[in-house]
Write a protein that holds these residues in place. Structure first.
Motif, mmCIF file in Angstrom:
data_model
loop_
_atom_site.group_PDB
_atom_site.id
_atom_site.type_symbol
_atom_site.label_atom_id
_atom_site.label_comp_id
_atom_site.label_asym_id
_atom_site.label_seq_id
_atom_site.Cartn_x
_atom_site.Cartn_y
_atom_site.Cartn_z
ATOM 1 N N HIS A 1 1.111 -1.146 -0.095
ATOM 2 C CA HIS A 1 0.126 0.199 -0.399
ATOM 3 C C HIS A 1 0.950 1.188 0.300
ATOM 4 N N ALA A 2 2.174 0.987 0.984
ATOM 5 C CA ALA A 2 2.870 2.662 1.085
ATOM 6 C C ALA A 2 3.899 2.865 -0.428
ATOM 7 N N ILE A 3 3.907 1.675 -0.833
ATOM 8 C CA ILE A 3 4.547 1.426 -2.197
ATOM 9 C C ILE A 3 4.143 3.090 -3.213
ATOM 10 N N LYS A 4 2.732 2.948 -3.697
ATOM 11 C CA LYS A 4 1.593 3.540 -4.148
ATOM 12 C C LYS A 4 2.529 4.781 -4.118
ATOM 13 N N GLY A 5 2.229 5.667 -3.150
ATOM 14 C CA GLY A 5 2.741 6.942 -3.470
ATOM 15 C C GLY A 5 3.931 7.592 -3.129
ATOM 16 N N ILE A 6 4.802 6.397 -4.501
ATOM 17 C CA ILE A 6 5.753 7.290 -4.662
ATOM 18 C C ILE A 6 5.544 8.803 -5.550
ATOM 19 N N ARG A 7 6.700 9.238 -5.416
ATOM 20 C CA ARG A 7 6.154 10.738 -6.349
ATOM 21 C C ARG A 7 7.170 11.043 -7.710
ATOM 22 N N ARG A 8 7.059 11.496 -8.601
ATOM 23 C CA ARG A 8 7.556 11.434 -9.332
ATOM 24 C C ARG A 8 7.906 12.965 -10.311
ATOM 25 N N GLY A 9 8.527 13.820 -10.046
ATOM 26 C CA GLY A 9 8.563 14.943 -11.549
ATOM 27 C C GLY A 9 9.696 14.675 -12.139
ATOM 28 N N ILE A 10 9.354 15.575 -13.748
ATOM 29 C CA ILE A 10 10.410 15.651 -15.115
ATOM 30 C C ILE A 10 10.902 16.693 -15.383
ATOM 31 N N HIS B 1 15.697 15.248 -16.739
ATOM 32 C CA HIS B 1 15.447 14.531 -15.280
ATOM 33 C C HIS B 1 14.535 14.356 -14.933
ATOM 34 N N PHE B 2 14.747 13.332 -14.298
ATOM 35 C CA PHE B 2 13.220 12.128 -13.422
ATOM 36 C C PHE B 2 13.984 12.050 -11.922
ATOM 37 N N ASN B 3 13.167 12.850 -11.040
ATOM 38 C CA ASN B 3 12.840 13.354 -9.677
ATOM 39 C C ASN B 3 12.425 12.136 -9.331
ATOM 40 N N PHE B 4 12.811 11.942 -7.932
ATOM 41 C CA PHE B 4 11.709 10.751 -7.887
ATOM 42 C C PHE B 4 11.888 10.356 -5.850
ATOM 43 N N ILE C 1 15.665 12.488 -5.242
ATOM 44 C CA ILE C 1 16.874 11.631 -6.058
ATOM 45 C C ILE C 1 16.383 12.374 -7.290
ATOM 46 N N GLU C 2 17.519 13.033 -7.966
ATOM 47 C CA GLU C 2 17.390 13.558 -9.366
ATOM 48 C C GLU C 2 17.988 12.537 -10.252
ATOM 49 N N VAL C 3 17.610 12.268 -11.373
ATOM 50 C CA VAL C 3 18.225 11.538 -11.942
ATOM 51 C C VAL C 3 18.719 12.221 -13.727
ATOM 52 N N ARG C 4 20.127 11.616 -13.553
ATOM 53 C CA ARG C 4 20.001 12.654 -14.481
ATOM 54 C C ARG C 4 21.130 11.923 -16.079
ATOM 55 N N GLU D 1 6.648 4.020 -20.446
ATOM 56 C CA GLU D 1 7.481 2.846 -19.950
ATOM 57 C C GLU D 1 8.699 2.993 -19.608
ATOM 58 N N GLN D 2 9.269 4.166 -20.106
ATOM 59 C CA GLN D 2 10.829 4.772 -19.396
ATOM 60 C C GLN D 2 10.488 5.138 -17.930
ATOM 61 N N MET D 3 9.849 5.434 -17.176
ATOM 62 C CA MET D 3 9.281 6.359 -16.255
ATOM 63 C C MET D 3 8.886 4.684 -15.471
ATOM 64 N N ARG D 4 8.674 3.722 -16.192
ATOM 65 C CA ARG D 4 7.998 2.252 -15.014
ATOM 66 C C ARG D 4 9.472 1.796 -14.391
ATOM 67 N N PHE D 5 10.069 1.980 -15.403
ATOM 68 C CA PHE D 5 11.343 1.041 -15.704
ATOM 69 C C PHE D 5 12.365 2.004 -15.049
ATOM 70 N N LEU D 6 12.296 3.006 -14.182
ATOM 71 C CA LEU D 6 13.535 3.448 -13.893
ATOM 72 C C LEU D 6 12.606 3.756 -12.058
ATOM 73 N N ASP D 7 11.678 3.229 -11.956
ATOM 74 C CA ASP D 7 11.073 3.438 -10.865
ATOM 75 C C ASP D 7 11.776 1.676 -10.300
ATOM 76 N N LEU D 8 11.525 0.461 -11.038
ATOM 77 C CA LEU D 8 11.976 -0.438 -11.124
ATOM 78 C C LEU D 8 13.294 -0.647 -10.530
ATOM 79 N N PHE D 9 14.030 -0.149 -11.590
ATOM 80 C CA PHE D 9 15.871 0.211 -11.377
ATOM 81 C C PHE D 9 15.678 0.558 -9.768
#
Length: 524
Positions: free
Chosen positions: A19-28, A152-155, A330-333, A348-356
């Motif tokens: 339940h908690a992991i569903k709160g991942i926040r992302r920004g581009i 940049h992918f903010n996570f 964190i900011e993925v650059r 698809e890229q964003m979901r792969f980055l979640d997993l990675f």
């Protein structure tokens, strides 16, 4: 899969973690050059209709006046983020006349670096500082490097997850200290394996020859069309050392082993004089040429493929924010602009980055010595310039290892994480992206760089010409798209408010610029 990772995943199988992991926040944050219809760099000012580049929450500029940066607020829904990003692109395009948005990472044709106008942010001290910082970058590295665009992918992982995870690991310290330490744990593993992200998503194997501006090329380029250069197995020339040749920076050895060491390393770089940069001068004939003559002018000058971040308050330096309040996200650059997407990145890229990134958090992550960090950078450089070469070997703990074998193992480790994420979110989106990007291991021509280069070579087409055709295609596509998250009126209001806010900042200044700088760096 390692026994360690297996145990961690088994422990995360409870409902509370899912339940908690569903709160991942992302920004581009997506960078893109404004270009004329003929593909040359736009020379116009930042459009007033887009608001103030200093204070607008969604639309700003990066190094140059023509390098736009679009920012989405942190969201828990990937589709919402992409809709917001699409709306921002649509609004910007509708207010820059006949100009287009460049669809690649490596820049368009630029006849001379002086065509690249420094970004302007008004007359306030904070605005002046941003422009002087860019003047320093130009004097130190030249402007061409700064015309490169990226994404940049903010996570950030939700606090509820961290609370459960802290209990699971038996940590009894403060929650924020635990969170900061775990983000650094993640970052060390990211540094070890980021070559995989660049292999899959690198999308700049070719570039316009104007980028070199008469400099001697470091690599044995092949030619394409009328004026393009490429490396046959390259994934991301953007991530190569073609532009960023800061020898002083390469010796910094910023540590990611804990937050105090990371902060200490950056602060040292900001306060250590550089003989090379002292020769430029700081204030020459009454005009600032750089903020200071130290190895780094400010923290942002430190080039890294990932950064631990904390939202800063007005006038607060990034390391001060980290020291006071710890790591927030964190900011993925390491992401090139995806030329196959109108907005530079896809779901698809964003979901792969979640997993990675979750893999990087859960797997063992011992401290990285300076020597080991140098190896991770060497591995990355190899994949950047020859990632699609058959039988490419990387260094795995001092032993040569076939890159594709290593990538296979990482994909095998990502699969149970994808299962876990699909259970949490419902559906099979995460397993689907593993299968989709696994094709790039089976056949390197299925990676973004492989697809792009195959097309260019088959048509003997210049890379800038192809990027220009995509820019026009996306311009029409976005014009025909309806707003989904914002409205034209909301964007107009944001622009108005940002201009008023800039004016307020300018009127409130009560220090000279010299005094402002002195206060800004006072704690150093």
């Amino acid at each position: 899969m390692s026994h360690f990772l297996e145990q961690r995943l088994a422990a995360l199988g409870t409902t509370s973690f899912q339940h908690a992991i569903k709160g991942i926040r992302r920004g581009i944050e997506r960078e893109t050059l404004r270009i004329k219809p003929d593909g040359q760099l736009a020379q116009t000012d930042h459009a007033k209709a887009l608001g103030s580049a200093l204070t607008h929450p969604l639309i700003t500029t990066d190094f140059s006046e023509s390098l736009l940066e679009f920012i989405t607020p942190a969201q828990t829904d990937i589709e919402v983020t992409l809709k917001q990003l699409t709306d921002i692109h649509k609004f910007a395009l509708s207010h820059i006349g006949e100009e287009r948005l460049w669809a690649g990472s490596m820049p368009c044709y630029i006849s001379h670096q002086d065509e690249i106008r420094l970004a302007q942010y008004g007359s306030s001290n904070v605005g002046t500082m941003k422009t002087v910082y860019r003047q320093g970058l130009k004097n130190r590295y030249g402007s061409m490097m700064q015309a490169i665009s990226g994404v940049h992918f903010n996570f950030s992982i939700p606090e509820a997850f961290w609370q459960h995870y802290q209990q699971l690991l038996g940590d009894t310290g403060s929650l924020q200290d635990f969170i900061s330490a775990q983000y650094l744990h993640l970052i060390r593993n990211y540094k070890r394996y980021v070559w995989l992200v660049v292999y899959l998503f690198g999308a700049s194997p070719a570039m316009c020859s104007s980028f070199l501006q008469g400099r001697e090329p470091k690599y044995k380029f092949q030619t394409l069309g009328k004026g393009s250069l490429y490396l046959p197995y390259a994934t991301s020339l953007r991530m190569s050392d073609l532009g960023y040749t800061n020898s002083a920076q390469s010796s910094l050895n910023i540590s990611y082993n804990n937050l105090p060491d990371y902060i200490k390393g950056l602060r040292q770089a900001i306060s250590t004089p550089s003989a090379e940069y002292a020769s430029i001068g700081v204030k020459v004939d009454g005009k600032y040429q750089q903020l200071n003559s130290n190895i780094l002018q400010i923290e942002n000058e430190f080039y890294s493929t990932i950064r631990p971040k904390r939202t800063t308050q007005s006038g607060e330096r990034p390391t001060c924010a980290l020291k006071r309040r710890g790591v927030e996200y964190i900011e993925v650059r390491a992401l090139d602009v995806n030329p196959f997407s109108a907005v530079g990145i896809n779901a698809e890229q964003m979901r792969f980055l979640d997993l990675f990134l979750i893999y990087c958090l859960l797997e063992k992550s011992p401290d990285l010595s300076a020597q080991e960090q140098a190896v991770t950078e060497q591995n990355l450089r190899k994949v950047v310039t020859e990632g699609r070469r058959q039988n490419l070997e990387l260094d795995d703990n001092g032993q040569p290892r076939l890159m594709l074998d290593w990538a296979e193992q990482l994909f095998a480790d990502l699969m149970p994480i994808a299962d876990w994420m699909d259970t949490a979110y419902g559906g099979d989106c995460y397993k689907a992206v593993i299968k989709e990007f696994y094709l790039g291991l089976l056949d390197p021509s299925q990676t973004y760089s492989g697809k792009l280069l195959s097309r260019l070579i088959a048509q003997q087409q210049d890379s800038p010409y192809y990027a220009l055709s995509l820019a026009e295609q996306y311009r029409q596509q976005l014009a025909a798209t309806d707003y989904q998250m914002y409205s034209e009126a909301e964007f107009e209001k944001m622009a108005e408010q940002s201009l008023a806010e800039q004016q307020k900042i300018e009127q409130a200044d009560d220090l000279s610029f010299d005094q402002y700088l002195e206060r800004y760096f006072a704690d150093l």
